[in-house]
Enzyme design. Sequence first.
Site, PDB file in Angstrom:
ATOM      1  N   SER A   1     -11.547  -4.161  -0.203  1.00  9.81           N
ATOM      2  CA  SER A   1     -12.220  -2.857   0.434  1.00  9.81           C
ATOM      3  C   SER A   1     -12.783  -2.193  -0.634  1.00  9.81           C
ATOM      4  O   SER A   1     -12.092  -1.578  -1.638  1.00  9.81           O
ATOM      5  CB  SER A   1     -11.474  -2.019   1.139  1.00  9.81           C
ATOM      6  OG  SER A   1     -12.042  -1.131   1.919  1.00  9.81           O
TER       7      SER A   1
ATOM      8  N   CYS B   1      -3.752   5.051   7.252  1.00 17.06           N
ATOM      9  CA  CYS B   1      -4.017   4.406   8.784  1.00 17.06           C
ATOM     10  C   CYS B   1      -3.152   5.104   9.681  1.00 17.06           C
ATOM     11  O   CYS B   1      -3.285   5.030  10.672  1.00 17.06           O
ATOM     12  CB  CYS B   1      -4.032   3.165   8.538  1.00 17.06           C
ATOM     13  SG  CYS B   1      -5.458   2.387   7.322  1.00 17.06           S
TER      14      CYS B   1
ATOM     15  N   ASN C   1       0.908  -1.113  -0.015  1.00 14.56           N
ATOM     16  CA  ASN C   1       0.162   0.187   0.155  1.00 14.56           C
ATOM     17  C   ASN C   1       0.915   1.393  -0.039  1.00 14.56           C
ATOM     18  O   ASN C   1       0.085   2.444  -0.258  1.00 14.56           O
ATOM     19  CB  ASN C   1      -0.993   0.055   1.287  1.00 14.56           C
ATOM     20  CG  ASN C   1      -0.251  -0.077   2.444  1.00 14.56           C
ATOM     21  OD1 ASN C   1       0.458  -1.215   2.627  1.00 14.56           O
ATOM     22  ND2 ASN C   1      -0.406   0.767   3.382  1.00 14.56           N
TER      23      ASN C   1
END
Length: 378
Positions: free
Chosen positions: A196, A321, A149
């Site tokens: 997701s 995050c 990511n």
Amino acid sequence: MIYFDNSATTKPYKEALATFIKTNEQFFGNPSSLHQLGMQADRLMTEARKQIASLIGGKPEEVVFTSGGTEANNLALKGAALANRQRGDHIVTQQTEHPSVLNACRQLEELGFRVTYLPVDESGKVSVQELKEAMTDETIVVSIMHVNNETGAIQPIAEISQLLKGYPKALFHVDDVQGRGKVELDLDGIDLCSLSAHKFHGLKGSGVLYKKEGVKLSALLSGGDQERGWRSGTENTGGVAAMAKALRLTEEKRVKSVQEMRGIQQFLRTELERISGVTIHTPKTGCAPHILNFSIAGMKGEVLIHALEEQGCYLSTTSACSSRQKKTSTVLTAMGLPAAVADSSVRLSLSYKNTKEEAQTFIRVLKEIIPKLTKVQR
């Protein structure tokens, strides 16, 4: 506005938003209810499940709806470990996984499981040979993400799948949150796979855990036994329907437009390499087409992000995050980069909506900003 932060979240498709609104206006019944409104909602869930299964290459009964990638990762890891504890207590993952995997593994360690965190090379990729050497007769779960990511590095999922066929005790979990819709993934040999919706232009709060038929899991949420008992809780019918629509549209765009996206990424890489002080951390080969991670010597990533934002360009530092916690990127340090370099890194991430013209404007803005920031930081 130039939005280059699509790995954090994508802007929902208008079609997905329309599906969400229509579903909640016309099919608002609880899918578990016996009356007509409930049955309509249940049929909508069934159709969405079929469509998503078809798009990812699975069966409808192998699709478990969740609240997103974090829940899917937790259900996969904790559910598989707890359900198969009698077969072994060893888990293998890598140092550069998403926090939802790493922190789930740390919680499992507190419950007595043993976890091996594999290193990665300078390109951010795990060694299949080192994975093989880490495997034991007690290994019950291997969790390796498809696309990183932060850097976009693609892991050798097919080779790992082939290796693990020789270890029938071990379940193979793949976090495909970043890869879905940009990089193809064959589910052959994969037992569990996380998706997701908001990473492919669906809505936040919807996700999928692909659970291969026959795989045993312990449920994390107890309740009314929705999702065949794997994930209790009243279903997010609108979010699920919008997710199915968004995934279909994204897969269509991948087929038609992924080379154009790759071309924009290559243009950005070439132009960034021409700027003094810039180092690109995304590997040249074996990387997803939408992510570029780079740093500018002596310049804090957070400072650069805010300066670009003032000019209407949106990027991010590390994972979304973790960015507000101002932590040094564990991904880049695992790749062998010094903390000072990792703290200077920023991530640029594309969608199929981005254009070459936006990329050209971004490079111009960046070149104008760097000298100004350099003076200020001196």
